[in-house]
Design a protein around this motif. Sequence first.
Motif, mmCIF file in Angstrom:
data_model
loop_
_atom_site.group_PDB
_atom_site.id
_atom_site.type_symbol
_atom_site.label_atom_id
_atom_site.label_comp_id
_atom_site.label_asym_id
_atom_site.label_seq_id
_atom_site.Cartn_x
_atom_site.Cartn_y
_atom_site.Cartn_z
ATOM 1 N N ALA A 1 -30.552 2.316 17.794
ATOM 2 C CA ALA A 1 -29.712 2.903 17.528
ATOM 3 C C ALA A 1 -30.182 4.563 16.838
ATOM 4 C CB ALA A 1 -29.100 2.180 15.899
ATOM 5 N N VAL A 2 -29.296 5.301 17.161
ATOM 6 C CA VAL A 2 -29.653 6.994 16.824
ATOM 7 C C VAL A 2 -28.548 7.301 16.046
ATOM 8 C CG1 VAL A 2 -30.776 7.162 19.092
ATOM 9 C CG2 VAL A 2 -28.200 7.744 18.900
ATOM 10 N N PRO A 3 -28.821 8.482 15.161
ATOM 11 C CA PRO A 3 -27.824 9.210 14.487
ATOM 12 C C PRO A 3 -26.616 9.637 15.479
ATOM 13 C CG PRO A 3 -30.141 9.989 13.836
ATOM 14 C CD PRO A 3 -30.066 9.198 14.838
ATOM 15 N N GLU A 4 -25.448 9.387 14.889
ATOM 16 C CA GLU A 4 -24.358 9.945 15.708
ATOM 17 C C GLU A 4 -24.409 11.189 16.121
ATOM 18 O OE1 GLU A 4 -20.430 7.171 14.486
ATOM 19 O OE2 GLU A 4 -21.139 8.328 12.690
ATOM 20 N N ASN A 5 -24.934 12.278 15.219
ATOM 21 C CA ASN A 5 -24.825 13.453 15.660
ATOM 22 C C ASN A 5 -26.034 13.972 16.484
ATOM 23 O OD1 ASN A 5 -26.994 13.395 13.838
ATOM 24 N ND2 ASN A 5 -26.847 15.330 13.095
ATOM 25 N N ALA A 6 -26.677 12.992 17.071
ATOM 26 C CA ALA A 6 -27.524 12.957 18.223
ATOM 27 C C ALA A 6 -26.878 13.144 19.800
ATOM 28 C CB ALA A 6 -28.661 12.064 18.132
ATOM 29 N N VAL A 7 -25.768 12.463 19.539
ATOM 30 C CA VAL A 7 -24.854 12.118 20.897
ATOM 31 C C VAL A 7 -24.006 13.264 20.960
ATOM 32 C CG1 VAL A 7 -23.404 10.528 22.133
ATOM 33 C CG2 VAL A 7 -25.360 9.651 20.760
ATOM 34 N N ILE A 8 -23.722 13.836 22.193
ATOM 35 C CA ILE A 8 -22.792 14.852 22.338
ATOM 36 C C ILE A 8 -21.865 14.550 23.521
ATOM 37 C CG2 ILE A 8 -24.173 16.740 21.404
ATOM 38 C CD1 ILE A 8 -24.942 17.689 23.928
ATOM 39 N N ASP A 9 -20.553 15.091 23.479
ATOM 40 C CA ASP A 9 -19.826 14.734 24.458
ATOM 41 C C ASP A 9 -19.932 15.806 25.440
ATOM 42 O OD1 ASP A 9 -17.857 13.694 26.140
ATOM 43 O OD2 ASP A 9 -16.134 13.956 24.561
ATOM 44 N N GLU A 10 -20.073 15.538 26.762
ATOM 45 C CA GLU A 10 -20.302 16.664 27.844
ATOM 46 C C GLU A 10 -19.090 16.108 28.929
ATOM 47 O OE1 GLU A 10 -24.002 17.457 29.526
ATOM 48 O OE2 GLU A 10 -24.503 18.647 27.695
ATOM 49 N N LYS A 11 -18.001 16.733 29.031
ATOM 50 C CA LYS A 11 -16.993 16.266 29.888
ATOM 51 C C LYS A 11 -17.007 14.941 30.078
ATOM 52 C CE LYS A 11 -18.215 20.660 32.574
ATOM 53 N NZ LYS A 11 -18.730 21.247 33.460
ATOM 54 N N GLY A 12 -16.754 14.159 28.928
ATOM 55 C CA GLY A 12 -16.566 12.863 28.966
ATOM 56 C C GLY A 12 -17.783 11.914 29.090
ATOM 57 N N ALA A 13 -18.950 12.390 29.311
ATOM 58 C CA ALA A 13 -20.318 11.705 29.290
ATOM 59 C C ALA A 13 -20.796 11.709 27.764
ATOM 60 C CB ALA A 13 -21.006 12.050 30.490
ATOM 61 N N LYS A 14 -21.295 10.724 27.563
ATOM 62 C CA LYS A 14 -21.983 10.688 26.221
ATOM 63 C C LYS A 14 -23.277 10.834 26.396
ATOM 64 C CE LYS A 14 -18.321 9.641 24.243
ATOM 65 N NZ LYS A 14 -17.627 10.511 23.407
ATOM 66 N N VAL A 15 -24.219 12.037 26.014
ATOM 67 C CA VAL A 15 -25.326 12.428 26.268
ATOM 68 C C VAL A 15 -26.385 12.930 25.126
ATOM 69 C CG1 VAL A 15 -26.503 14.590 27.127
ATOM 70 C CG2 VAL A 15 -24.469 13.862 28.120
ATOM 71 N N LEU B 1 -40.130 7.899 21.774
ATOM 72 C CA LEU B 1 -39.595 9.261 22.036
ATOM 73 C C LEU B 1 -38.549 9.511 20.920
ATOM 74 C CD1 LEU B 1 -39.323 9.459 25.782
ATOM 75 C CD2 LEU B 1 -41.107 10.322 24.303
ATOM 76 N N GLU B 2 -38.385 10.828 20.317
ATOM 77 C CA GLU B 2 -37.585 11.347 19.577
ATOM 78 C C GLU B 2 -36.385 12.069 20.096
ATOM 79 O OE1 GLU B 2 -40.005 14.071 17.277
ATOM 80 O OE2 GLU B 2 -40.149 12.545 15.729
ATOM 81 N N VAL B 3 -35.247 11.960 19.512
ATOM 82 C CA VAL B 3 -34.084 12.582 20.045
ATOM 83 C C VAL B 3 -33.576 13.638 19.307
ATOM 84 C CG1 VAL B 3 -32.853 10.383 21.220
ATOM 85 C CG2 VAL B 3 -32.575 11.070 18.812
ATOM 86 N N VAL B 4 -32.938 14.760 19.790
ATOM 87 C CA VAL B 4 -32.475 15.879 19.020
ATOM 88 C C VAL B 4 -31.356 15.590 18.521
ATOM 89 C CG1 VAL B 4 -31.602 18.219 19.696
ATOM 90 C CG2 VAL B 4 -33.535 17.310 20.958
ATOM 91 N N THR B 5 -31.226 15.885 17.042
ATOM 92 C CA THR B 5 -30.225 15.571 16.155
ATOM 93 C C THR B 5 -29.377 16.882 15.738
ATOM 94 O OG1 THR B 5 -31.422 15.544 14.447
ATOM 95 C CG2 THR B 5 -30.887 13.377 15.334
ATOM 96 N N ASP B 6 -30.167 18.069 15.818
ATOM 97 C CA ASP B 6 -29.715 19.226 15.391
ATOM 98 C C ASP B 6 -29.502 20.290 16.201
ATOM 99 O OD1 ASP B 6 -28.551 18.577 12.734
ATOM 100 O OD2 ASP B 6 -30.691 18.538 11.949
ATOM 101 N N GLY B 7 -28.757 21.068 16.636
ATOM 102 C CA GLY B 7 -28.902 22.264 17.559
ATOM 103 C C GLY B 7 -28.775 21.701 19.051
#
Length: 173
Positions: free
Chosen positions: A103-117, A153-159
């Motif tokens: 599980a990751v913070p919700e703000n780490a996931v962005i929507d890029e043209k329908g794909a979750k990234v 590995l860490e995920v980017v959550t801000d910026g």
Amino acid sequence: MAPGALGPYGMITLMDLSTVKVQVGVGEKDIPSIKKGQGATVTVDAYPGETFTGTVGNISPAADPMSKAFPVEVDIPNADMRLKAGMFAKVGILLETRDNVIAVPENAVIDEKGAKVLFVVQPDSTVKRQEVTLGIASGGLVEITGGFDDTSLEVVTDGNFGLRDGARVQKTN
């Protein structure tokens, strides 16, 4: 005096607030997951940051004809009488739990043209773009069911909006 008119004694309303019943509308897709006795959480604006716990008490066998939602009652113990009749509440009913998930913070996931990234920080402080598949979300976290399995590995959550594959990042606290 006419029936129903207020006389010299007025009208009174009796309430037992030792257990408060909160009614919430549940959608058709989620109603099969709701069971009597199931745990629930309730928050009210009067007590910010505080959560009250209760259980599902009654589940209506029919949907409300106007909202199309099924009325569900949640019983909240209220021994200290802090919850009052007429307060507006936000109700959470846990529909499903899973163990041993990523599980990751919700703000780490962005929507890029329908794909979750996700952008994953590599050992050399660059990021790698990874498409992921999402599962259930709760409490500000979202389950990753595919596309990311290296939990070291860490995920980017801000910026992360506008970030590109291979970009160099700097960790902040």
